[in-house]
Design a protein around this motif. Structure first.
Motif, PDB file in Angstrom:
ATOM      1  N   GLU A  51       2.926  55.022 -35.726  1.00 34.23           N
ATOM      2  CA  GLU A  51       2.449  55.321 -34.380  1.00 34.23           C
ATOM      3  C   GLU A  51       2.931  56.687 -33.908  1.00 34.23           C
ATOM      4  OE1 GLU A  51       4.126  52.413 -35.095  1.00 34.23           O
ATOM      5  OE2 GLU A  51       2.339  51.184 -35.276  1.00 34.23           O
ATOM      6  N   ASP A  52       4.165  57.061 -34.257  1.00 33.01           N
ATOM      7  CA  ASP A  52       4.688  58.362 -33.844  1.00 33.01           C
ATOM      8  C   ASP A  52       3.866  59.503 -34.439  1.00 33.01           C
ATOM      9  OD1 ASP A  52       6.653  57.064 -32.439  1.00 33.01           O
ATOM     10  OD2 ASP A  52       8.254  57.484 -33.888  1.00 33.01           O
ATOM     11  N   GLY A  53       3.543  59.383 -35.725  1.00 32.84           N
ATOM     12  CA  GLY A  53       2.749  60.418 -36.383  1.00 32.84           C
ATOM     13  C   GLY A  53       1.361  60.541 -35.785  1.00 32.84           C
ATOM     14  N   LEU A  54       0.730  59.409 -35.530  1.00 31.25           N
ATOM     15  CA  LEU A  54      -0.610  59.423 -34.929  1.00 31.25           C
ATOM     16  C   LEU A  54      -0.575  59.994 -33.520  1.00 31.25           C
ATOM     17  CD1 LEU A  54      -2.082  56.011 -36.085  1.00 31.25           C
ATOM     18  CD2 LEU A  54      -2.734  58.296 -36.842  1.00 31.25           C
ATOM     19  N   PHE A  55       0.448  59.636 -32.764  1.00 29.85           N
ATOM     20  CA  PHE A  55       0.575  60.139 -31.398  1.00 29.85           C
ATOM     21  C   PHE A  55       0.788  61.654 -31.407  1.00 29.85           C
ATOM     22  CE2 PHE A  55       3.083  60.935 -27.482  1.00 29.85           C
ATOM     23  CZ  PHE A  55       2.083  60.641 -26.573  1.00 29.85           C
ATOM     24  N   GLN A  56       1.641  62.132 -32.304  1.00 27.18           N
ATOM     25  CA  GLN A  56       1.849  63.577 -32.394  1.00 27.18           C
ATOM     26  C   GLN A  56       0.562  64.288 -32.825  1.00 27.18           C
ATOM     27  OE1 GLN A  56       5.376  65.021 -34.347  1.00 27.18           O
ATOM     28  NE2 GLN A  56       6.552  63.259 -33.642  1.00 27.18           N
ATOM     29  N   GLN A  57      -0.173  63.686 -33.749  1.00 26.40           N
ATOM     30  CA  GLN A  57      -1.450  64.252 -34.172  1.00 26.40           C
ATOM     31  C   GLN A  57      -2.415  64.323 -32.987  1.00 26.40           C
ATOM     32  OE1 GLN A  57      -4.272  62.025 -36.792  1.00 26.40           O
ATOM     33  NE2 GLN A  57      -3.688  63.601 -38.301  1.00 26.40           N
ATOM     34  N   GLN A  58      -2.409  63.289 -32.167  1.00 24.79           N
ATOM     35  CA  GLN A  58      -3.258  63.257 -30.979  1.00 24.79           C
ATOM     36  C   GLN A  58      -2.879  64.378 -30.009  1.00 24.79           C
ATOM     37  OE1 GLN A  58      -2.807  59.792 -28.383  1.00 24.79           O
ATOM     38  NE2 GLN A  58      -5.047  59.581 -28.460  1.00 24.79           N
ATOM     39  N   ILE A  59      -1.594  64.576 -29.801  1.00 25.07           N
ATOM     40  CA  ILE A  59      -1.130  65.651 -28.921  1.00 25.07           C
ATOM     41  C   ILE A  59      -1.580  67.007 -29.473  1.00 25.07           C
ATOM     42  CG2 ILE A  59       0.908  66.885 -28.058  1.00 25.07           C
ATOM     43  CD1 ILE A  59       2.309  64.123 -27.935  1.00 25.07           C
ATOM     44  N   ALA A  60      -1.428  67.206 -30.779  1.00 27.38           N
ATOM     45  CA  ALA A  60      -1.825  68.476 -31.399  1.00 27.38           C
ATOM     46  C   ALA A  60      -3.325  68.709 -31.248  1.00 27.38           C
ATOM     47  CB  ALA A  60      -1.425  68.501 -32.869  1.00 27.38           C
ATOM     48  N   LEU A  61      -4.122  67.686 -31.471  1.00 24.22           N
ATOM     49  CA  LEU A  61      -5.574  67.826 -31.310  1.00 24.22           C
ATOM     50  C   LEU A  61      -5.930  68.158 -29.867  1.00 24.22           C
ATOM     51  CD1 LEU A  61      -6.736  64.884 -33.585  1.00 24.22           C
ATOM     52  CD2 LEU A  61      -7.178  67.324 -33.990  1.00 24.22           C
TER      53      LEU A  61
END
Length: 176
Positions: A51-61
């Motif tokens: 979840e942390d990786g996906l959330f960070q990816q979402q922030i970057a996008l």
């Protein structure tokens, strides 16, 4: 007589936070390793909790959705974003599509070129999930020639799930 609007403290706090975010985003964009950090986040470390990786990816996008990138930066970013838009986590697919759409009409047509160069590998996957996401992306970007190739591949497939994509596509989009 004009009365001054009265805003809640929550609204004022929101405005202040938004202003601070814009300043921080600007400062982050100016860092020397901005692109490397974004690339690292988009290719999130599998050792992080999922979840942390996906959330960070979402922030970057979200951060890069409305950014202007040089052609060199786009050459590096676009393949990763295409992969997210086609084979990424369902929650980040719409953001990846927006990034692609916002960059699809640059003067050197980098999104189109990268999509075309990656297209055959997506077709080789023979994966109905990937095909569905690919169809959606091609519709979103209005790449009708690639869409036709994919639809023909679905139509002539021996995999029932992929043939069902063809049927669904024809019914939903009324396009041949």
């Amino acid at each position: 007589m004009t009365t001054k609007p009265i805003y809640s403290k929550e609204w004022i706090s929101l405005q202040e936070a938004d202003h601070e975010f814009v300043v921080i985003k600007h400062n982050f964009r100016k860092t020397i390793d901005f692109l490397e950090q974004i690339l690292s986040i988009l290719n999130y470390d599998k050792e992080l909790p999922y979840e942390d990786g996906l959330f960070q990816q979402q922030i970057a996008l979200n951060l890069i959705r409305d950014e202007y990138f040089s052609d060199l930066e786009l050459e590096i970013l676009i393949p990763i974003i295409i992969n997210i838009a086609v084979d990424g986590h369902i929650s980040n697919i719409p953001l990846a599509r927006e990034v692609l759409f916002n960059n699809a009409f640059n003067s050197n047509d980098i999104v189109r070129k990268k999509m075309t160069s990656m297209f055959d590998n997506f077709l080789k996957s023979e994966d109905d999930f990937i095909y569905m996401r690919l169809i959606e992306l091609l519709i979103f970007l209005n790449y009708n020639d690639l869409r036709k190739i994919l639809i023909d591949k679905c139509k002539n497939s021996t995999d029932e799930n992929i043939v069902n994509l063809y049927t669904s596509f024809i019914q939903d989009y009324d396009w041949l």
